[in-house]
Write a protein that holds these residues in place. Structure first.
Motif, PDB file in Angstrom:
ATOM      1  N   ARG A  66      32.178  50.324   5.523  1.00 42.30           N
ATOM      2  CA  ARG A  66      33.174  49.275   5.776  1.00 42.30           C
ATOM      3  C   ARG A  66      34.546  49.876   6.009  1.00 42.30           C
ATOM      4  O   ARG A  66      35.295  49.436   6.892  1.00 42.30           O
ATOM      5  CB  ARG A  66      33.216  48.296   4.601  1.00 42.30           C
ATOM      6  N   GLN A 111      36.734  49.544   9.403  1.00 45.24           N
ATOM      7  CA  GLN A 111      38.101  49.016   9.376  1.00 45.24           C
ATOM      8  C   GLN A 111      39.081  50.000  10.017  1.00 45.24           C
ATOM      9  O   GLN A 111      39.993  49.598  10.740  1.00 45.24           O
ATOM     10  CB  GLN A 111      38.517  48.727   7.926  1.00 45.24           C
ATOM     11  N   SER A 147      31.959  43.089  12.149  1.00 48.76           N
ATOM     12  CA  SER A 147      31.166  43.954  11.262  1.00 48.76           C
ATOM     13  C   SER A 147      30.597  45.166  11.988  1.00 48.76           C
ATOM     14  O   SER A 147      30.467  46.236  11.407  1.00 48.76           O
ATOM     15  CB  SER A 147      30.030  43.143  10.630  1.00 48.76           C
TER      16      SER A 147
END
Length: 582
Positions: A371, A375, A398
């Motif tokens: 994640r 990001q 995602s």
């Protein structure tokens, strides 16, 4: 010898703190040996050797016996000033100080202190012969030797320690002032640019905040200092700081001593670097410690901004998802909503979908790291787009980043790809810095919000099929897919693989070294519409050699030279064979 810093509770002299590397590291730096030489002059002393090395820093003192014992044990004396008198020098032979070649005790003492990188040696009470011997041993290695009259050594030592203490007190006060000023910036809602401005106020020069992969997200300083910094070899051609080659913390004297970098860390997450540049002087250990305080405050500001951004991004992402799915209402409502978010979608646009080439579902990384990397990938695109066209929507989802890039009215494919290629070049940089390879797909231009769903589908097809066609790092326009776009619509790769093997037979494999060459020959024959002469020219074959290879191909595949349906089947099979990941 004067027993300075040698009381029973501290037999090792001034003990510095231990740094992250395990090496001794003082909490704050000390004073210049040149200043100590000035104090020696007021005490009727003099510098007897090593006058070229008076710019080293002194942050403590140590008696000779302790210093020699540490040196013999392989310890690093760092920035300590060694104090000795005639008695301690006379006893030095018992401490392992004699030189290896059997020379004088003075040469042995100097050799040990020099190898342990002592800041200098202060002596008192020596006769002329011993002083001359000591100076003769110290001059070749440039070890500073300061001689102080015996009756002045106590006062001199007190003055030195007082000067060190005053300097360290002033340094701590400066750090506290910096803390208050920097924290106040965050409490007042200031930005990272404001924080950089404050750092420049303390250090002069220029200051920048970069992401972990080197993108500059905040900067401050005069135009001259910024131009000097950006012209250094620590930046690549895209303006990215080469974080993978940039050390952090204090630096030794040298061509890179006029800049210093520290990491911005919050918890276990690394948010990037805070780096300062100064064209007029080297940055000291004190400057680095001030940067470390500023980096702590920068981590607080980044964490706060991330929390706010996460809430804002949620609403932005929901709107963009709805727009890409055709659920954002009428075009007028969608344009108005986008304008309230700071986006302009009432103009010609192309949809760009970027995906990292690493399969996160099969990654050995844990979910939190995946994640974080996604990001960071999204932030790279956001920054690249914001700098060039702040009104273009860009959001990280995602598994992908979607950007709506503005293009001139009537742009053709080549012009669109040049524009998008510039964004890709900036995001990709010159590699390094922990960046992951990614591929991107580009849609045809649209003139209305109503065309977003179709353009999004086109960009998705382009990125998926483009990677299959060209491998990782592909940048593909939907018009460049050709027949591959139809082939990609077949959901089951097993059917495609079966079709390839049934059509090409053994040529579908690489069991024999000649199969790849035969596939190439077949492909060029089909591309030239069975023009044997042109194929021979392209392959640099003799005409008869090519006729022999055609005969061999027909024995394996059938009469493709006379059967147009078979040629079409073989052409499709070759296209599928070139696709990856089916």
């Amino acid at each position: 010898m004067v027993k300075v810093a040698n009381d029973p509770s501290r037999t090792e002299g001034d003990l510095p703190a231990v740094g992250r590397s395990g090496e001794p590291e003082p909490e704050v730096s000390g004073i210049s040996l040149r200043l100590i030489a000035g104090l020696a002059a007021t005490a009727h002393g003099s510098v007897r050797a090593g006058s070229s090395r008076l710019d080293v820093t002194v942050d403590g003192t140590a008696p000779l016996r302790t210093a020699l014992r540490d040196a013999v044990a392989g310890a690093h004396l760092g920035h300590r000033l060694v104090l000795a008198d005639a008695a301690s020098l006379a006893e030095s032979g018992e401490s392992g100080a004699p030189s290896e070649d059997g020379g004088s005790r003075m040469a042995g003492v100097v050799a040990l202190l020099h190898s342990a990188e002592a800041a200098g040696l202060v002596v008192s009470g020596l006769d002329d012969a011993a002083t001359a011997e000591l100076v003769a041993a110290a001059e070749p290695v440039a070890l500073p030797v300061i001689e102080i009259p015996l009756d002045r050594i106590a006062a001199f030592t007190t003055e030195v320690l007082s000067a060190i203490l005053d300097h360290q007190t002033a340094t701590l006060r400066r750090l506290e002032d910096a803390d208050r000023a920097l924290v106040q910036i965050v409490l007042a809602g200031g930005s990272l640019d404001d924080l950089c401005e404050q750092v420049v106020g303390f250090l002069d020069g220029a200051a920048m905040v970069t992401t972990t992969d080197g993108r500059v997200i905040a900067r401050a300083g005069s135009a001259r200092e910024l131009a000097h910094a950006e012209g250094l070899d620590c930046f690549d051609r895209t303006g990215r700081l080469l974080t993978e080659a940039e050390p952090t913390g204090p630096r030794p004297d040298g061509p890179n001593a006029n800049r210093a970098a520290v990491r911005i860390v919050a918890g276990h997450l690394d948010h990037g670097l805070l780096i300062a540049f100064c064209s007029q002087r080297r940055l000291t250990t004190d400057d680095v410690r001030l940067l470390e305080r500023a980096a702590t405050v920068a981590a607080l500001a980044i964490t706060k901004d991330s929390a706010v951004s996460a809430v804002e991004s949620k609403y932005r992402a929901e709107f963009l998802r709805d727009a890409l799915a055709g659920r954002a209402g009428t075009p007028v409502d969608a344009v108005a909503h986008a304008r309230s978010l700071g986006w302009d979608i009432d103009r010609p646009l192309v949809v760009v979908v970027a995906e990292t080439d690493e399969d996160d579902d099969r990654s050995t990384r844990d979910g939190e790291e995946v994640r974080f990397l996604q990001q960071r990938f999204a932030r790279a695109w956001t920054h690249a787009v914001a700098v060039r066209d702040a009104a273009s929507p860009v959001m990280g989802f995602s598994r992908e980043v979607v950007a709506l890039i503005g293009v001139p009215e009537g742009s053709d494919t080549d012009q669109v790809m040049r524009i998008v290629g510039e964004y890709v070049r900036v995001v990709r940089g010159d590699g390094g810095g922990g960046r992951r390879s990614f591929s991107a797909g580009v849609s045809r231009p649209i003139g209305s919000v109503a065309g977003l769903p179709q353009a999004y589908d086109e960009a998705l097809s382009a990125v998926t099929v483009g990677r299959q066609m060209h491998g990782d790092g592909a940048l593909t326009h939907v018009d460049g897919l050709g027949i591959y776009r139809l082939l990609a619509l077949i959901p089951d790769g097993t059917d495609l693989r079966r079709f390839v093997h049934e059509s090409l037979r053994e040529l579908a494999t690489d069991d024999s070294p000649e199969y790849a060459g035969l596939r190439q020959t077949l492909g060029i024959l089909i591309d030239t519409n069975m023009n044997v002469a042109e194929t021979a020219r392209l392959l640099f074959f003799h005409y008869n050699t090519l006729r022999y290879r055609i005969g061999k191909l027909e024995k394996i595949l059938g009469p493709f030279t006379t059967d147009p349906d078979l040629r079409l089947t073989l052409a499709l099979a070759l296209k599928i064979h070139q696709m990856r990941g089916i």
